[in-house]
Design a protein around this motif. Structure first.
Motif, PDB file in Angstrom:
ATOM      1  N   THR A 160     -27.013  28.766  12.602  1.00 60.95           N
ATOM      2  CA  THR A 160     -26.021  28.329  11.623  1.00 60.95           C
ATOM      3  C   THR A 160     -26.097  26.828  11.413  1.00 60.95           C
ATOM      4  O   THR A 160     -26.106  26.336  10.285  1.00 60.95           O
ATOM      5  CB  THR A 160     -24.605  28.727  12.081  1.00 60.95           C
ATOM      6  OG1 THR A 160     -24.568  30.137  12.285  1.00 60.95           O
ATOM      7  CG2 THR A 160     -23.563  28.327  11.065  1.00 60.95           C
ATOM      8  N   TYR A 161     -26.176  26.102  12.498  1.00 58.92           N
ATOM      9  CA  TYR A 161     -26.276  24.643  12.450  1.00 58.92           C
ATOM     10  C   TYR A 161     -27.553  24.211  11.728  1.00 58.92           C
ATOM     11  O   TYR A 161     -27.524  23.379  10.822  1.00 58.92           O
ATOM     12  CB  TYR A 161     -26.229  24.104  13.888  1.00 58.92           C
ATOM     13  CG  TYR A 161     -26.908  22.785  14.106  1.00 58.92           C
ATOM     14  CD1 TYR A 161     -26.324  21.610  13.664  1.00 58.92           C
ATOM     15  CD2 TYR A 161     -28.120  22.706  14.770  1.00 58.92           C
ATOM     16  CE1 TYR A 161     -26.940  20.384  13.869  1.00 58.92           C
ATOM     17  CE2 TYR A 161     -28.741  21.499  14.984  1.00 58.92           C
ATOM     18  CZ  TYR A 161     -28.148  20.335  14.526  1.00 58.92           C
ATOM     19  OH  TYR A 161     -28.767  19.136  14.733  1.00 58.92           O
ATOM     20  N   SER A 162     -28.676  24.782  12.112  1.00 59.99           N
ATOM     21  CA  SER A 162     -29.973  24.362  11.579  1.00 59.99           C
ATOM     22  C   SER A 162     -30.150  24.720  10.110  1.00 59.99           C
ATOM     23  O   SER A 162     -30.601  23.888   9.315  1.00 59.99           O
ATOM     24  CB  SER A 162     -31.105  25.015  12.377  1.00 59.99           C
ATOM     25  OG  SER A 162     -31.023  24.661  13.722  1.00 59.99           O
ATOM     26  N   LEU A 163     -29.817  25.930   9.755  1.00 66.86           N
ATOM     27  CA  LEU A 163     -30.046  26.369   8.378  1.00 66.86           C
ATOM     28  C   LEU A 163     -29.194  25.615   7.374  1.00 66.86           C
ATOM     29  O   LEU A 163     -29.644  25.350   6.260  1.00 66.86           O
ATOM     30  CB  LEU A 163     -29.833  27.877   8.262  1.00 66.86           C
ATOM     31  CG  LEU A 163     -30.885  28.735   8.957  1.00 66.86           C
ATOM     32  CD1 LEU A 163     -30.529  30.208   8.860  1.00 66.86           C
ATOM     33  CD2 LEU A 163     -32.265  28.473   8.399  1.00 66.86           C
ATOM     34  N   SER A 164     -27.986  25.252   7.766  1.00 67.49           N
ATOM     35  CA  SER A 164     -27.157  24.500   6.824  1.00 67.49           C
ATOM     36  C   SER A 164     -27.775  23.141   6.519  1.00 67.49           C
ATOM     37  O   SER A 164     -27.834  22.718   5.359  1.00 67.49           O
ATOM     38  CB  SER A 164     -25.737  24.346   7.360  1.00 67.49           C
ATOM     39  OG  SER A 164     -25.738  23.622   8.573  1.00 67.49           O
ATOM     40  N   ILE A 165     -28.280  22.465   7.525  1.00 71.16           N
ATOM     41  CA  ILE A 165     -28.936  21.167   7.307  1.00 71.16           C
ATOM     42  C   ILE A 165     -30.249  21.345   6.556  1.00 71.16           C
ATOM     43  O   ILE A 165     -30.559  20.602   5.619  1.00 71.16           O
ATOM     44  CB  ILE A 165     -29.173  20.461   8.658  1.00 71.16           C
ATOM     45  CG1 ILE A 165     -27.855  20.110   9.308  1.00 71.16           C
ATOM     46  CG2 ILE A 165     -30.034  19.207   8.477  1.00 71.16           C
ATOM     47  CD1 ILE A 165     -27.981  19.627  10.737  1.00 71.16           C
TER      48      ILE A 165
ATOM     49  N   THR B 177     -35.979  21.749  11.207  1.00 70.53           N
ATOM     50  CA  THR B 177     -34.901  21.154  10.427  1.00 70.53           C
ATOM     51  C   THR B 177     -34.836  19.648  10.628  1.00 70.53           C
ATOM     52  O   THR B 177     -34.727  18.888   9.667  1.00 70.53           O
ATOM     53  CB  THR B 177     -33.555  21.790  10.822  1.00 70.53           C
ATOM     54  OG1 THR B 177     -33.584  23.167  10.494  1.00 70.53           O
ATOM     55  CG2 THR B 177     -32.392  21.125  10.140  1.00 70.53           C
TER      56      THR B 177
ATOM     57  N   SER C 124     -23.123  17.024  14.417  1.00 69.04           N
ATOM     58  CA  SER C 124     -23.287  18.249  13.615  1.00 69.04           C
ATOM     59  C   SER C 124     -23.492  19.478  14.483  1.00 69.04           C
ATOM     60  O   SER C 124     -23.204  20.590  14.056  1.00 69.04           O
ATOM     61  CB  SER C 124     -24.466  18.100  12.663  1.00 69.04           C
ATOM     62  OG  SER C 124     -24.227  17.065  11.752  1.00 69.04           O
TER      63      SER C 124
ATOM     64  N   TRP D   2     -35.462  16.964   7.746  1.00 66.97           N
ATOM     65  CA  TRP D   2     -34.388  16.050   7.372  1.00 66.97           C
ATOM     66  C   TRP D   2     -34.885  14.608   7.391  1.00 66.97           C
ATOM     67  O   TRP D   2     -34.608  13.836   6.472  1.00 66.97           O
ATOM     68  CB  TRP D   2     -33.190  16.201   8.318  1.00 66.97           C
ATOM     69  CG  TRP D   2     -32.024  15.380   7.883  1.00 66.97           C
ATOM     70  CD1 TRP D   2     -31.001  15.775   7.086  1.00 66.97           C
ATOM     71  CD2 TRP D   2     -31.763  14.000   8.197  1.00 66.97           C
ATOM     72  NE1 TRP D   2     -30.124  14.728   6.885  1.00 66.97           N
ATOM     73  CE2 TRP D   2     -30.576  13.636   7.562  1.00 66.97           C
ATOM     74  CE3 TRP D   2     -32.430  13.044   8.960  1.00 66.97           C
ATOM     75  CZ2 TRP D   2     -30.024  12.356   7.669  1.00 66.97           C
ATOM     76  CZ3 TRP D   2     -31.882  11.777   9.059  1.00 66.97           C
ATOM     77  CH2 TRP D   2     -30.703  11.447   8.419  1.00 66.97           C
TER      78      TRP D   2
ATOM     79  N   VAL E  59     -29.844  22.395   2.695  1.00 71.88           N
ATOM     80  CA  VAL E  59     -29.331  21.285   1.898  1.00 71.88           C
ATOM     81  C   VAL E  59     -30.415  20.217   1.719  1.00 71.88           C
ATOM     82  O   VAL E  59     -30.572  19.650   0.635  1.00 71.88           O
ATOM     83  CB  VAL E  59     -28.052  20.700   2.542  1.00 71.88           C
ATOM     84  CG1 VAL E  59     -27.662  19.390   1.898  1.00 71.88           C
ATOM     85  CG2 VAL E  59     -26.921  21.703   2.442  1.00 71.88           C
TER      86      VAL E  59
END
Length: 157
Positions: free
Chosen positions: A61-66, A132, A29, A136, A69
């Protein structure tokens, strides 16, 4: 292979989740973060200024998307599991605090990027990534259904 056969189902599930986390969430990811660095290093023998200045934004961008969600998945699971808000008030409150803390870190990252303080911006954005990852894992292990191949916390149905 013999070791895996002798494990109980819960241990196998935890091991599969951890492997999924490392391979998919951390490594695959985050390809948008580390691939530009690797390409620059390979092609130019150093990281270009443009790539270096984009690292913090790529991590965000990577962290906030995970993260977002996972938050949505967990809140929907809590609502469908109990159908009463007050039964999970502490977890909702902790999630809200994490969301506020993450927002503050994002603000500081963007502020440092604007002032061209790239090292500080990378530190703030990496803090968001750590939050994140922890959240997760919390969502995944807190899910009432075991679906090791779900990208977030498991199926809700």
């Amino acid at each position: 292979m013999i070791i895996i056969r002798s494990m109980n189902n819960k241990t196998k599930s935890i091991l599969i989740t951890i492997m999924y986390f490392v391979i998919t969430i951390i490594f695959l990811s985050s390809v948008g973060v580390w691939l530009p660095i690797m390409l620059d290093d390979y092609n130019l023998d150093h990281i270009s200024n443009e790539t270096y200045s984009a690292i913090a934004g790529n991590i965000l961008t990577y962290s906030l998307s995970i993260f977002l969600v996972a938050i949505i998945d967990r809140i929907l699971l809590l609502i469908s599991k109990t159908s009463k808000y007050h039964n999970n008030i502490i977890e909702f409150f902790v999630t809200l605090i994490l969301l506020i803390l993450t927002s503050i870190l994002v603000y500081h990252t963007l502020k440092d990027l604007r002032k061209m303080r790239y090292v500080a911006a990378i530190k703030f954005s990496f803090s968001v990534a750590i939050i994140t990852w922890i959240y997760w894992l919390f969502v995944k292990f807190g899910s009432n259904k075991e679906d090791n191949f779900s990208s977030i916390g498991g199926s809700m149905l």
